[in-house]
Enzyme design. Structure first.
Site, PDB file in Angstrom:
ATOM      1  N   HIS A 246       8.692   0.872 -11.577  1.00  0.00           N
ATOM      2  CA  HIS A 246       9.226  -0.217 -10.759  1.00  0.00           C
ATOM      3  C   HIS A 246      10.652  -0.493 -11.181  1.00  0.00           C
ATOM      4  O   HIS A 246      10.988  -0.356 -12.359  1.00  0.00           O
ATOM      5  CB  HIS A 246       8.379  -1.492 -10.926  1.00  0.00           C
ATOM      6  CG  HIS A 246       8.595  -2.478  -9.841  1.00  0.00           C
ATOM      7  ND1 HIS A 246       9.614  -3.409  -9.887  1.00  0.00           N
ATOM      8  CD2 HIS A 246       7.965  -2.660  -8.658  1.00  0.00           C
ATOM      9  CE1 HIS A 246       9.572  -4.124  -8.771  1.00  0.00           C
ATOM     10  NE2 HIS A 246       8.595  -3.702  -8.005  1.00  0.00           N
ATOM     11  N   GLU A 301       1.228  -0.827  -5.837  1.00  0.00           N
ATOM     12  CA  GLU A 301       0.716   0.113  -4.844  1.00  0.00           C
ATOM     13  C   GLU A 301      -0.555   0.822  -5.288  1.00  0.00           C
ATOM     14  O   GLU A 301      -1.335   1.276  -4.456  1.00  0.00           O
ATOM     15  CB  GLU A 301       1.795   1.146  -4.499  1.00  0.00           C
ATOM     16  CG  GLU A 301       3.091   0.561  -3.985  1.00  0.00           C
ATOM     17  CD  GLU A 301       2.984  -0.050  -2.609  1.00  0.00           C
ATOM     18  OE1 GLU A 301       1.975  -0.730  -2.335  1.00  0.00           O
ATOM     19  OE2 GLU A 301       3.899   0.152  -1.810  1.00  0.00           O
TER      20      GLU A 301
END
Ligand code: ACO
Length: 359
Positions: A246, A301
């Protein structure tokens, strides 16, 4: 200058705060994990929109207004033709959303929040040759989405899990899609234009397009014993492991645990969940070994994929379901940006050829 604008503060917002070092996401003063356990999507939409529309009703009335907007936008489903059905669901949904005119009022905002919730089930049904199911304006938002998709009432656990998902992904600081939405809003273009910019940015695999490939990865690995060699080979090829890493988080994405909790409430999903947890452990171990300089952790996700799969959404629709939740954030950010009255217009540094002088 950094190509990805990392570290650049490009907006002030009251909406959400992402603390990447602590692994904390605050949405208008509330921790995302607490909201996911207790709030409905309409309640969190109310939280985000508060102060941006003079006529915003209380949460219960907003839920009913959202139901009426689902019924209103359902009229657009009649325009779903073969050309749109040949596209990916994200592209078909985007085309249908584009049919909603621009506006800046609460009705425009409600239509946009209703749009992916109504269009996604209709597109999925049409792709398998089934007629669309009309929304029920008296149903809870997530319950109605699942009913429109499956043609049968959802269980309370399924509806609660989808509400938890929509709440968890409703907003997340100045991510790529929200920034795109704010840029368009800053020109005064209107909410639909801003939302379409957000949706277009979301579909990329580095942003909201990752959970489909997470399922492909889990299917390709097949069994726990194959996880390590498969993941090692993927990294050796230079592939990125979908659902990990991320831009902001250096620790675990707090949304991953909120979604894992929601997925664990769905009985039939638990077998796949245990397998996915084993793959996750293997991936984290390999990423730590191969990229020790970069703390690569599980992102939202990974468990999005597991949760949406357990709710019987096909992987090609995952990004549309993400948009059902994130639309609330895009609309709120678009209003916040428009109210600031400031056009977003940075500069570039020219590194091309210098002009030739005319002889
Ligand atoms: N798998 C393997 N390596 C990775 C991964 C990953 N998932 N993520 C980052 N890296 C590596 C990069 O290859 C890079 O290594 P290098 O310097 O040797 O080339 C290093 O870690 C740093 O990567 P950056 O590109 O600087 O990280 P960035 O902040 O730009 O990337 C991103 C963030 C795009 C999310 C990235 O981690 C990624 O591609 N993850 C996989 C896709 C994904 O899960 N996307 C969903 C994100 S959540 C969301 O948007 C809703």
């Amino acid at each position: 200058m950094s190509n990805g604008l990392e570290g650049v503060i490009a907006a002030e917002t009251v909406l959400s705060d992402v603390d990447g070092a602590a692994g904390r996401l605050v949405i208008r003063g509330r921790l995302v994990g607490d909201l996911a356990k207790t709030a409905s999507f309409a309640e969190v939409a109310h939280l985000l929109l508060d102060g941006f529309f003079d006529d915003l009703p209380p949460p219960a009335a907003l839920e009913r207004a959202l139901g009426r907007s689902r019924v209103e936008v359902f009229a657009e489903v009649a325009t779903l033709d073969a050309t749109l059905l040949a596209l990916a669901p994200t592209e078909a949904a985007r085309a249908l959303i584009a049919r909603l005119g621009d506006g800046d009022d609460l009705d425009a905002a409600l239509r946009l929040m209703a749009a992916p919730a109504v269009f996604t089930p209709a597109i999925l049904r049409a792709r398998r040759g089934a007629a669309p199911i009309a929304p029920d304006d008296s149903a809870g938002h997530a319950h109605d989405v699942l009913h429109m998709m499956n043609g049968a009432p959802a269980s309370a656990a399924e509806a609660a899990a989808l509400e938890a998902y929509l709440v968890t992904v409703c907003d997340h600081g100045l991510n790529a899609s929200t920034f795109a939405a704010r840029i368009v809003a800053s020109t005064g273009a209107g909410l639909t234009s801003a939302a379409l910019a957000g949706f277009s940015a979301l579909k990329g695999p580095l942003h909201g397009g990752a959970p489909g490939p997470v399922i492909e990865m889990l299917d390709a690995i097949g069994e726990v014993d194959n996880a390590q060699p498969w993941l090692e080979a993927a990294l050796a090829r230079g592939d990125r492991l979908m659902g990990f890493g991320h831009r902001i988080y250096r620790v675990r994405d707090p949304r991953a645990d909120a979604l894992k909790r929601a997925a664990s409430t769905l009985g039939p999903a638990s077998g796949r969940l245990a397998y996915a947890e084993a793959v996750e452990r293997a991936a984290l171990d390999i990423l730590k070994r191969r990229k020790p300089e970069r703390s690569l952790q599980t992102n939202v996700e990974f468990y999005t994929a597991l949760l949406l799969e357990a709710l019987a959404f096909p992987p090609e629709a995952f990004t549309c379901v993400f948009a059902m939740g994130r639309m609330a954030g895009w609309v709120a950010h678009a209003r916040e940006q428009a109210q600031s009255g400031r056009l977003i217009r940075p500069q570039s540094r020219y590194v091309g050829p210098t002009p030739m002088r005319a002889a």
